[in-house]
Design a protein around this motif. Sequence first.
Motif, PDB file in Angstrom:
ATOM      1  N   GLU A 221       0.860  -1.184   0.000  1.00 52.36           N
ATOM      2  CA  GLU A 221       0.000   0.000   0.000  1.00 52.36           C
ATOM      3  C   GLU A 221       0.892   1.229   0.000  1.00 52.36           C
ATOM      4  O   GLU A 221       1.683   1.441   0.923  1.00 52.36           O
ATOM      5  CB  GLU A 221      -0.934   0.030   1.201  1.00 52.36           C
ATOM      6  N   ARG A 222       0.790   1.980  -1.078  1.00 49.47           N
ATOM      7  CA  ARG A 222       1.511   3.240  -1.238  1.00 49.47           C
ATOM      8  C   ARG A 222       0.496   4.282  -1.662  1.00 49.47           C
ATOM      9  O   ARG A 222      -0.581   3.936  -2.148  1.00 49.47           O
ATOM     10  CB  ARG A 222       2.578   3.116  -2.322  1.00 49.47           C
ATOM     11  N   PRO A 223       0.817   5.545  -1.505  1.00 47.38           N
ATOM     12  CA  PRO A 223      -0.126   6.573  -1.979  1.00 47.38           C
ATOM     13  C   PRO A 223      -0.462   6.345  -3.459  1.00 47.38           C
ATOM     14  O   PRO A 223       0.428   6.263  -4.305  1.00 47.38           O
ATOM     15  CB  PRO A 223       0.636   7.878  -1.772  1.00 47.38           C
ATOM     16  N   GLY A 224      -1.737   6.164  -3.732  1.00 48.19           N
ATOM     17  CA  GLY A 224      -2.201   6.010  -5.102  1.00 48.19           C
ATOM     18  C   GLY A 224      -2.149   4.608  -5.675  1.00 48.19           C
ATOM     19  O   GLY A 224      -2.558   4.396  -6.813  1.00 48.19           O
ATOM     20  N   PHE A 225      -1.661   3.602  -4.889  1.00 51.84           N
ATOM     21  CA  PHE A 225      -1.574   2.248  -5.427  1.00 51.84           C
ATOM     22  C   PHE A 225      -1.561   1.235  -4.292  1.00 51.84           C
ATOM     23  O   PHE A 225      -0.925   1.454  -3.263  1.00 51.84           O
ATOM     24  CB  PHE A 225      -0.297   2.074  -6.259  1.00 51.84           C
ATOM     25  N   ARG A 226      -2.245   0.114  -4.496  1.00 56.76           N
ATOM     26  CA  ARG A 226      -2.232  -0.961  -3.499  1.00 56.76           C
ATOM     27  C   ARG A 226      -2.475  -2.308  -4.166  1.00 56.76           C
ATOM     28  O   ARG A 226      -3.106  -2.390  -5.221  1.00 56.76           O
ATOM     29  CB  ARG A 226      -3.228  -0.705  -2.382  1.00 56.76           C
ATOM     30  N   ILE A 227      -1.964  -3.353  -3.521  1.00 50.32           N
ATOM     31  CA  ILE A 227      -2.152  -4.723  -3.987  1.00 50.32           C
ATOM     32  C   ILE A 227      -2.703  -5.535  -2.820  1.00 50.32           C
ATOM     33  O   ILE A 227      -2.116  -5.552  -1.741  1.00 50.32           O
ATOM     34  CB  ILE A 227      -0.834  -5.367  -4.461  1.00 50.32           C
ATOM     35  N   GLY A 228      -3.831  -6.171  -3.047  1.00 50.56           N
ATOM     36  CA  GLY A 228      -4.446  -7.012  -2.031  1.00 50.56           C
ATOM     37  C   GLY A 228      -4.650  -8.418  -2.553  1.00 50.56           C
ATOM     38  O   GLY A 228      -4.622  -8.666  -3.761  1.00 50.56           O
ATOM     39  N   GLU A 229      -4.824  -9.338  -1.625  1.00 50.13           N
ATOM     40  CA  GLU A 229      -5.113 -10.736  -1.952  1.00 50.13           C
ATOM     41  C   GLU A 229      -6.404 -11.111  -1.247  1.00 50.13           C
ATOM     42  O   GLU A 229      -6.561 -10.831  -0.063  1.00 50.13           O
ATOM     43  CB  GLU A 229      -3.968 -11.616  -1.453  1.00 50.13           C
ATOM     44  N   LEU A 230      -7.322 -11.708  -1.975  1.00 42.33           N
ATOM     45  CA  LEU A 230      -8.591 -12.134  -1.397  1.00 42.33           C
ATOM     46  C   LEU A 230      -8.843 -13.593  -1.725  1.00 42.33           C
ATOM     47  O   LEU A 230      -8.488 -14.059  -2.807  1.00 42.33           O
ATOM     48  CB  LEU A 230      -9.757 -11.306  -1.937  1.00 42.33           C
ATOM     49  N   GLN A 231      -9.474 -14.278  -0.787  1.00 41.57           N
ATOM     50  CA  GLN A 231      -9.906 -15.658  -0.988  1.00 41.57           C
ATOM     51  C   GLN A 231     -11.393 -15.715  -0.667  1.00 41.57           C
ATOM     52  O   GLN A 231     -11.819 -15.308   0.408  1.00 41.57           O
ATOM     53  CB  GLN A 231      -9.125 -16.603  -0.081  1.00 41.57           C
TER      54      GLN A 231
ATOM     55  N   VAL B  55      -5.832  -8.299  -6.355  1.00 40.80           N
ATOM     56  CA  VAL B  55      -6.464  -7.121  -6.927  1.00 40.80           C
ATOM     57  C   VAL B  55      -5.474  -5.967  -6.800  1.00 40.80           C
ATOM     58  O   VAL B  55      -4.994  -5.658  -5.722  1.00 40.80           O
ATOM     59  CB  VAL B  55      -7.845  -6.813  -6.291  1.00 40.80           C
ATOM     60  N   LEU B  56      -5.142  -5.390  -7.940  1.00 38.73           N
ATOM     61  CA  LEU B  56      -4.245  -4.243  -8.011  1.00 38.73           C
ATOM     62  C   LEU B  56      -5.114  -3.019  -8.217  1.00 38.73           C
ATOM     63  O   LEU B  56      -5.924  -2.989  -9.159  1.00 38.73           O
ATOM     64  CB  LEU B  56      -3.252  -4.392  -9.159  1.00 38.73           C
ATOM     65  N   GLN B  57      -4.967  -2.017  -7.357  1.00 37.99           N
ATOM     66  CA  GLN B  57      -5.836  -0.844  -7.390  1.00 37.99           C
ATOM     67  C   GLN B  57      -4.996   0.417  -7.523  1.00 37.99           C
ATOM     68  O   GLN B  57      -4.145   0.696  -6.701  1.00 37.99           O
ATOM     69  CB  GLN B  57      -6.697  -0.785  -6.137  1.00 37.99           C
ATOM     70  N   GLY B  58      -5.270   1.171  -8.560  1.00 35.32           N
ATOM     71  CA  GLY B  58      -4.552   2.421  -8.775  1.00 35.32           C
ATOM     72  C   GLY B  58      -4.772   2.859 -10.201  1.00 35.32           C
ATOM     73  O   GLY B  58      -5.490   2.240 -10.950  1.00 35.32           O
ATOM     74  N   LEU B  59      -4.210   3.845 -10.588  1.00 31.10           N
ATOM     75  CA  LEU B  59      -3.426   4.834  -9.868  1.00 31.10           C
ATOM     76  C   LEU B  59      -4.366   5.963  -9.479  1.00 31.10           C
ATOM     77  O   LEU B  59      -5.109   6.455 -10.298  1.00 31.10           O
ATOM     78  CB  LEU B  59      -2.302   5.401 -10.728  1.00 31.10           C
ATOM     79  N   GLY B  60      -4.314   6.365  -8.241  1.00 30.20           N
ATOM     80  CA  GLY B  60      -5.155   7.439  -7.751  1.00 30.20           C
ATOM     81  C   GLY B  60      -5.640   7.166  -6.346  1.00 30.20           C
ATOM     82  O   GLY B  60      -5.299   6.164  -5.728  1.00 30.20           O
ATOM     83  N   GLU B  61      -6.450   8.081  -5.837  1.00 27.04           N
ATOM     84  CA  GLU B  61      -6.982   7.968  -4.480  1.00 27.04           C
ATOM     85  C   GLU B  61      -8.055   6.879  -4.429  1.00 27.04           C
ATOM     86  O   GLU B  61      -8.994   6.878  -5.215  1.00 27.04           O
ATOM     87  CB  GLU B  61      -7.572   9.300  -4.037  1.00 27.04           C
ATOM     88  N   TYR B  62      -7.916   5.945  -3.484  1.00 24.43           N
ATOM     89  CA  TYR B  62      -8.835   4.816  -3.364  1.00 24.43           C
ATOM     90  C   TYR B  62     -10.115   5.227  -2.651  1.00 24.43           C
ATOM     91  O   TYR B  62     -10.094   5.957  -1.667  1.00 24.43           O
ATOM     92  CB  TYR B  62      -8.172   3.672  -2.579  1.00 24.43           C
ATOM     93  N   ASP B  63     -11.235   4.749  -3.171  1.00 20.55           N
ATOM     94  CA  ASP B  63     -12.510   4.805  -2.468  1.00 20.55           C
ATOM     95  C   ASP B  63     -13.312   3.576  -2.868  1.00 20.55           C
ATOM     96  O   ASP B  63     -12.990   2.893  -3.833  1.00 20.55           O
ATOM     97  CB  ASP B  63     -13.283   6.098  -2.738  1.00 20.55           C
ATOM     98  N   TYR B  64     -14.325   3.265  -2.078  1.00 23.21           N
ATOM     99  CA  TYR B  64     -15.209   2.133  -2.345  1.00 23.21           C
ATOM    100  C   TYR B  64     -16.616   2.700  -2.293  1.00 23.21           C
ATOM    101  O   TYR B  64     -17.057   3.168  -1.249  1.00 23.21           O
ATOM    102  CB  TYR B  64     -15.008   1.054  -1.278  1.00 23.21           C
TER     103      TYR B  64
END
Length: 98
Positions: A8-18, A85-94
């Motif tokens: 998790e870095r500003p503007g980018f994150r990598i998560g793992e889900l099962q 799940v790779l999320q970016g580039l930018g501010e995360y919201d759900y």
Amino acid sequence: EHRARHLERPGFRIGELQLSPLQTVPWHTHTHVSDTFYVLEGEMRLFVQEPSEVLRLAPGQSYSVAPGRPHLVTNGGDVSLLFLVLQGLGEYDYVPLT
């Protein structure tokens, strides 16, 4: 079943889900970030709107959902689904959708 954050870095994150065969990630969207899904084990069924599509992803396959595009993730098989799940580039919201 399981959730982990690998980066998790500003503007980018990598998560793992099962997900178990009965679990889903509900309909939602993101204002600024894309979701790129990469399947490690099992089968993913990914529903997207605008335009409406249903995708099936097997291990080694990936798909990127653009910012603002509604999507729902389900387990498409009868064993656990494991994915990144790779999320970016930018501010995360759900943004949940009902």
